[in-house]
Design a protein around this motif. Structure first.
Motif, mmCIF file in Angstrom:
data_model
loop_
_atom_site.group_PDB
_atom_site.id
_atom_site.type_symbol
_atom_site.label_atom_id
_atom_site.label_comp_id
_atom_site.label_asym_id
_atom_site.label_seq_id
_atom_site.Cartn_x
_atom_site.Cartn_y
_atom_site.Cartn_z
ATOM 1 N N GLU A 84 9.506 0.779 -15.654
ATOM 2 C CA GLU A 84 10.290 0.338 -16.804
ATOM 3 C C GLU A 84 11.267 -0.777 -16.440
ATOM 4 O OE1 GLU A 84 12.051 2.971 -20.130
ATOM 5 O OE2 GLU A 84 13.728 2.636 -18.727
ATOM 6 N N GLY A 85 12.066 -0.586 -15.396
ATOM 7 C CA GLY A 85 13.094 -1.561 -15.066
ATOM 8 C C GLY A 85 14.278 -1.425 -16.024
ATOM 9 N N PRO A 86 15.241 -2.329 -15.980
ATOM 10 C CA PRO A 86 15.315 -3.514 -15.111
ATOM 11 C C PRO A 86 15.744 -3.173 -13.688
ATOM 12 C CG PRO A 86 17.272 -3.377 -16.469
ATOM 13 C CD PRO A 86 16.365 -2.256 -16.920
ATOM 14 N N LEU A 87 15.645 -4.160 -12.818
ATOM 15 C CA LEU A 87 16.112 -4.027 -11.441
ATOM 16 C C LEU A 87 17.639 -4.042 -11.426
ATOM 17 C CD1 LEU A 87 15.088 -3.976 -8.454
ATOM 18 C CD2 LEU A 87 15.448 -6.453 -8.426
ATOM 19 N N ASN A 88 18.221 -3.289 -10.502
ATOM 20 C CA ASN A 88 19.685 -3.235 -10.445
ATOM 21 C C ASN A 88 20.271 -4.138 -9.358
ATOM 22 O OD1 ASN A 88 18.695 -1.691 -8.365
ATOM 23 N ND2 ASN A 88 20.051 0.060 -8.699
ATOM 24 N N VAL A 89 19.624 -5.290 -9.134
ATOM 25 C CA VAL A 89 20.143 -6.321 -8.230
ATOM 26 C C VAL A 89 19.998 -7.666 -8.937
ATOM 27 C CG1 VAL A 89 20.001 -7.417 -5.966
ATOM 28 C CG2 VAL A 89 19.392 -4.996 -6.216
ATOM 29 N N ALA A 90 21.048 -8.475 -8.906
ATOM 30 C CA ALA A 90 21.026 -9.780 -9.563
ATOM 31 C C ALA A 90 20.179 -10.775 -8.784
ATOM 32 C CB ALA A 90 22.451 -10.303 -9.707
ATOM 33 N N ALA A 149 2.891 -8.550 -8.884
ATOM 34 C CA ALA A 149 3.208 -8.899 -10.268
ATOM 35 C C ALA A 149 4.403 -8.104 -10.786
ATOM 36 C CB ALA A 149 1.990 -8.658 -11.155
ATOM 37 N N VAL A 150 4.457 -6.813 -10.448
ATOM 38 C CA VAL A 150 5.573 -5.978 -10.891
ATOM 39 C C VAL A 150 6.864 -6.408 -10.216
ATOM 40 C CG1 VAL A 150 6.486 -3.636 -11.050
ATOM 41 C CG2 VAL A 150 4.041 -4.029 -11.345
ATOM 42 N N VAL A 151 6.810 -6.670 -8.921
ATOM 43 C CA VAL A 151 8.007 -7.103 -8.196
ATOM 44 C C VAL A 151 8.565 -8.387 -8.800
ATOM 45 C CG1 VAL A 151 8.841 -8.019 -5.990
ATOM 46 C CG2 VAL A 151 7.452 -5.947 -6.033
ATOM 47 N N ARG A 152 7.707 -9.322 -9.128
ATOM 48 C CA ARG A 152 8.180 -10.582 -9.713
ATOM 49 C C ARG A 152 8.804 -10.350 -11.083
ATOM 50 N NH1 ARG A 152 3.945 -15.396 -8.645
ATOM 51 N NH2 ARG A 152 5.742 -16.533 -9.427
ATOM 52 N N LYS A 153 8.254 -9.438 -11.877
ATOM 53 C CA LYS A 153 8.885 -9.093 -13.154
ATOM 54 C C LYS A 153 10.289 -8.535 -12.922
ATOM 55 C CE LYS A 153 4.712 -7.906 -15.825
ATOM 56 N NZ LYS A 153 3.985 -6.792 -16.507
ATOM 57 N N LEU A 154 10.400 -7.657 -11.928
ATOM 58 C CA LEU A 154 11.691 -7.046 -11.637
ATOM 59 C C LEU A 154 12.698 -8.075 -11.139
ATOM 60 C CD1 LEU A 154 10.405 -3.744 -10.007
ATOM 61 C CD2 LEU A 154 11.669 -3.929 -12.162
ATOM 62 N N TRP A 155 12.248 -9.039 -10.348
ATOM 63 C CA TRP A 155 13.151 -10.072 -9.865
ATOM 64 C C TRP A 155 13.669 -10.951 -11.007
ATOM 65 C CZ3 TRP A 155 9.814 -11.704 -5.060
ATOM 66 C CH2 TRP A 155 10.113 -10.853 -3.979
ATOM 67 N N ASP A 156 13.003 -10.928 -12.149
ATOM 68 C CA ASP A 156 13.452 -11.680 -13.320
ATOM 69 C C ASP A 156 14.244 -10.819 -14.292
ATOM 70 O OD1 ASP A 156 12.543 -14.169 -12.622
ATOM 71 O OD2 ASP A 156 10.681 -14.076 -13.761
ATOM 72 N N SER A 157 14.698 -9.645 -13.842
ATOM 73 C CA SER A 157 15.450 -8.752 -14.728
ATOM 74 C C SER A 157 16.713 -9.413 -15.265
ATOM 75 C CB SER A 157 15.837 -7.469 -13.976
ATOM 76 O OG SER A 157 14.695 -6.695 -13.675
ATOM 77 N N THR A 205 0.820 -1.213 0.000
ATOM 78 C CA THR A 205 0.000 0.000 0.000
ATOM 79 C C THR A 205 0.850 1.256 0.000
ATOM 80 O OG1 THR A 205 -1.734 -1.193 1.203
ATOM 81 C CG2 THR A 205 -1.862 1.220 1.211
ATOM 82 N N TYR A 206 1.960 1.235 0.726
ATOM 83 C CA TYR A 206 2.750 2.446 0.915
ATOM 84 C C TYR A 206 4.166 2.350 0.359
ATOM 85 C CZ TYR A 206 -1.181 3.528 3.899
ATOM 86 O OH TYR A 206 -2.448 3.759 4.366
ATOM 87 N N GLU A 207 4.478 1.287 -0.387
ATOM 88 C CA GLU A 207 5.767 1.192 -1.042
ATOM 89 C C GLU A 207 5.574 1.076 -2.553
ATOM 90 O OE1 GLU A 207 8.744 -1.458 0.293
ATOM 91 O OE2 GLU A 207 8.362 -1.117 2.427
ATOM 92 N N GLU A 208 6.573 1.483 -3.294
ATOM 93 C CA GLU A 208 6.595 1.299 -4.739
ATOM 94 C C GLU A 208 7.245 -0.046 -5.055
ATOM 95 O OE1 GLU A 208 5.460 3.336 -7.373
ATOM 96 O OE2 GLU A 208 4.381 4.268 -5.693
ATOM 97 N N PRO A 209 6.797 -0.731 -6.109
ATOM 98 C CA PRO A 209 7.352 -2.054 -6.415
ATOM 99 C C PRO A 209 8.860 -2.080 -6.597
ATOM 100 C CG PRO A 209 5.358 -1.672 -7.685
ATOM 101 C CD PRO A 209 5.676 -0.378 -7.004
ATOM 102 N N TYR A 210 9.426 -1.037 -7.207
ATOM 103 C CA TYR A 210 10.872 -1.054 -7.441
ATOM 104 C C TYR A 210 11.634 -1.055 -6.116
ATOM 105 C CZ TYR A 210 15.164 -0.410 -10.097
ATOM 106 O OH TYR A 210 16.399 -0.599 -10.656
ATOM 107 N N ASN A 211 11.178 -0.226 -5.157
ATOM 108 C CA ASN A 211 11.827 -0.213 -3.846
ATOM 109 C C ASN A 211 11.726 -1.567 -3.161
ATOM 110 O OD1 ASN A 211 10.433 2.909 -3.844
ATOM 111 N ND2 ASN A 211 12.618 2.745 -3.558
ATOM 112 N N THR A 212 10.524 -2.147 -3.197
ATOM 113 C CA THR A 212 10.318 -3.449 -2.556
ATOM 114 C C THR A 212 11.200 -4.516 -3.188
ATOM 115 O OG1 THR A 212 8.007 -2.874 -2.081
ATOM 116 C CG2 THR A 212 8.599 -5.197 -1.971
ATOM 117 N N ALA A 213 11.193 -4.568 -4.518
ATOM 118 C CA ALA A 213 11.981 -5.580 -5.221
ATOM 119 C C ALA A 213 13.465 -5.439 -4.910
ATOM 120 C CB ALA A 213 11.746 -5.455 -6.726
ATOM 121 N N ARG A 214 13.946 -4.206 -4.872
ATOM 122 C CA ARG A 214 15.376 -3.967 -4.654
ATOM 123 C C ARG A 214 15.797 -4.360 -3.240
ATOM 124 N NH1 ARG A 214 18.870 1.097 -4.005
ATOM 125 N NH2 ARG A 214 20.747 0.612 -5.199
ATOM 126 N N LYS A 215 14.991 -3.987 -2.238
ATOM 127 C CA LYS A 215 15.346 -4.290 -0.852
ATOM 128 C C LYS A 215 15.377 -5.796 -0.594
ATOM 129 C CE LYS A 215 12.181 -1.805 1.135
ATOM 130 N NZ LYS A 215 11.385 -1.140 2.210
#
Length: 447
Positions: free
Chosen positions: A198-204, A156-164, A98-108
């Motif tokens: 847009e992505g991609p995520l900057n964590v492997a 759904a967005v976080v999972r896409k980012l985790w597959d960057s 609710t209060y986080e953006e997917p990119y922040n969540t995925a990266r952390k």
């Protein structure tokens, strides 16, 4: 392979029970003591627990009941430190859709997963309470349905980012100078109702592919989200019948999503007061219950019923009045009402009973009696494992590790050593194949 009970340890340093910080065995500053959390993590790993779990809130509020929950440590920051002090124990942290953006969540979470060597899990929550909303540029919290719609897209967005990055994207060949195979780096390019990323995520990717996804909702919206996205589901039930209904419903919904029901683990919460005898366990329960301040008990009830129940002027030795509908935790409000009605509890009796488990199952008994309960739920279609909520710390955890774990092992219900080094391996969950690698393999197979 014989099916085994999975165990999470819910270990807030301030204690589970609203009066636990007052117990002479527990440090009063445990919620903010790194060393205490390290000791708890090592104790949980000694007991071969799958994971250390922490809930989280985004506001200071007394409606949660008890001074121990006014302040604590942010879970991912804490778990990054604890992962360096352990080898096998997983770490499941709560973060808000609710209060986080997917990119922040995925990266952390991707970072914690890499730091820990593949031992991270994300507990997906939609964050109720008006107090939290006012900390994030809102006057009121979003409606329940809106929060869950946003949550589904967020995951759904976080999972896409985790597959960057595909698993073998990084070459890192010093001789040739080839660092990255750019064909194996992918943007998310997500455009939806709530998010544009847009992505991609900057964590492997980590050794377990990506963090385990955990969810705890029990409402209709919560069940739908869990069936579509979760790999572990924490749930609250006070009797085996409702746990069996939930278990069967979720497994059917998971199958309806085209997913394997065996790859979604359902783990009800259990708060055990354990003794060498039932009388000893009862003495422990009575001692902790006597430390509850009535104002904390009433505040706890208000928080668990959605923040809509004003008990001012009510006799606490009288019945619980009806609570107005809430846009907060609808399923927990219903569960508290059910516990009160089924047991004919007064307000005082109700807050005394839920002071440790908040609607989860509380059991007071010997190690054999606790193991009997866990075995019954596990073998009778109510659970794949349990999230253990020791009433106070560290003694409540030590009692479970020293008394209950050996009894479960004697019955062949629990591991005697860890199966692997990642959280997925220990939970028996499959490695998540990168979607881009899978698509390439499918295309090559079709040629």
């Amino acid at each position: 392979m014989t099916r085994k009970i999975r165990l999470g340890a819910f270990l807030p340093g301030g204690g589970q029970h609203i009066a636990s910080w007052r117990h002479p065995d527990q440090p009063a500053d445990g919620a903010v003591s790194l060393q205490f959390h390290i000791d708890l993590a090592r104790q949980a790993e000694r007991g071969l627990f799958d994971a250390y779990f922490l809930a989280d809130g985004l506001a200071v509020t007394t409606t949660e009941g008890g001074a121990a929950r006014v302040a604590g440590l942010e879970p991912l920051t804490l778990f990054a430190a604890l992962s360096t002090q352990t080898t096998h124990l997983g770490f499941i942290a709560t973060a808000s859709t609710t209060y986080e953006e997917p990119y922040n969540t995925a990266r952390k979470f991707a970072s914690l997963d890499v730091i820990s060597g593949g031992r991270a899990g994300w507990n997906v929550v939609t964050t109720a309470t008006e107090a939290s909303a006012r900390n994030f540029n809102l006057d009121r919290q979003h409606p329940h349905a809106h929060r869950y719609q946003r949550a589904a897209e967020h995951v759904a967005v976080v999972r896409k980012l985790w597959d960057s990055f595909e698993d073998d994207a990084f070459i890192r060949d010093k001789d040739s100078g080839a660092f990255l195979d750019r064909a194996k780096l992918h943007r998310a390019d997500h455009k939806g109702t709530h998010f544009k990323v847009e992505g991609p995520l900057n964590v492997a990717r980590s050794p377990q592919g990506h963090p385990v996804i955990v969810q705890a909702g029990q409402s209709e919206d919560g069940r739908a989200l869990a069936a579509a996205t979760a790999e572990v589901i924490f749930t609250a039930h006070s009797r085996i019948g409702t746990a069996q209904e939930f278990y069967a419903d979720i497994k059917a919904r998971v199958a309806g999503q085209g997913r394997d029901p065996d790859h979604v683990l359902i783990m009800p919460g259990v708060s055990p007061f354990v003794g060498r005898t039932e009388d000893e366990a009862r003495e422990k329960y009575d001692r902790l219950t006597a430390l509850i301040l009535p104002e904390d008990g009433i505040a706890l009830l208000n928080g668990l019923t959605g923040g809509t129940l004003d008990l001012t002027g009510y006799d606490i030795d009288g019945p619980l009045p009806p609570a107005p509908p809430t846009e907060g935790m609808k399923s927990r409000q219903a569960l508290i009402r059910q516990i009160a009605d089924e047991n004919d509890y007064t307000i005082r009796q109700l807050y005394q009973w839920i002071a440790s488990a908040r609607g989860h199952y509380t059991i007071v008994g010997s190690a054999v009696q606790v193991a009997d309960m866990l075995e019954e739920w596990f073998t009778q279609g109510a659970a794949d494992g349990f999230n253990i909520l020791p009433p106070w710390l560290p003694t409540g955890l030590t009692d479970f590790v020293d008394l209950v774990i050996p009894e479960l092992q004697r019955r062949g219900l629990f591991r005697t050593e860890y199966e692997g080094r990642t959280l997925r391996a220990n939970l028996g969950l499959p490695f998540p194949v990168n979607r881009h690698a899978a698509a390439r393999a499918a295309a090559q197979a079709a040629e």
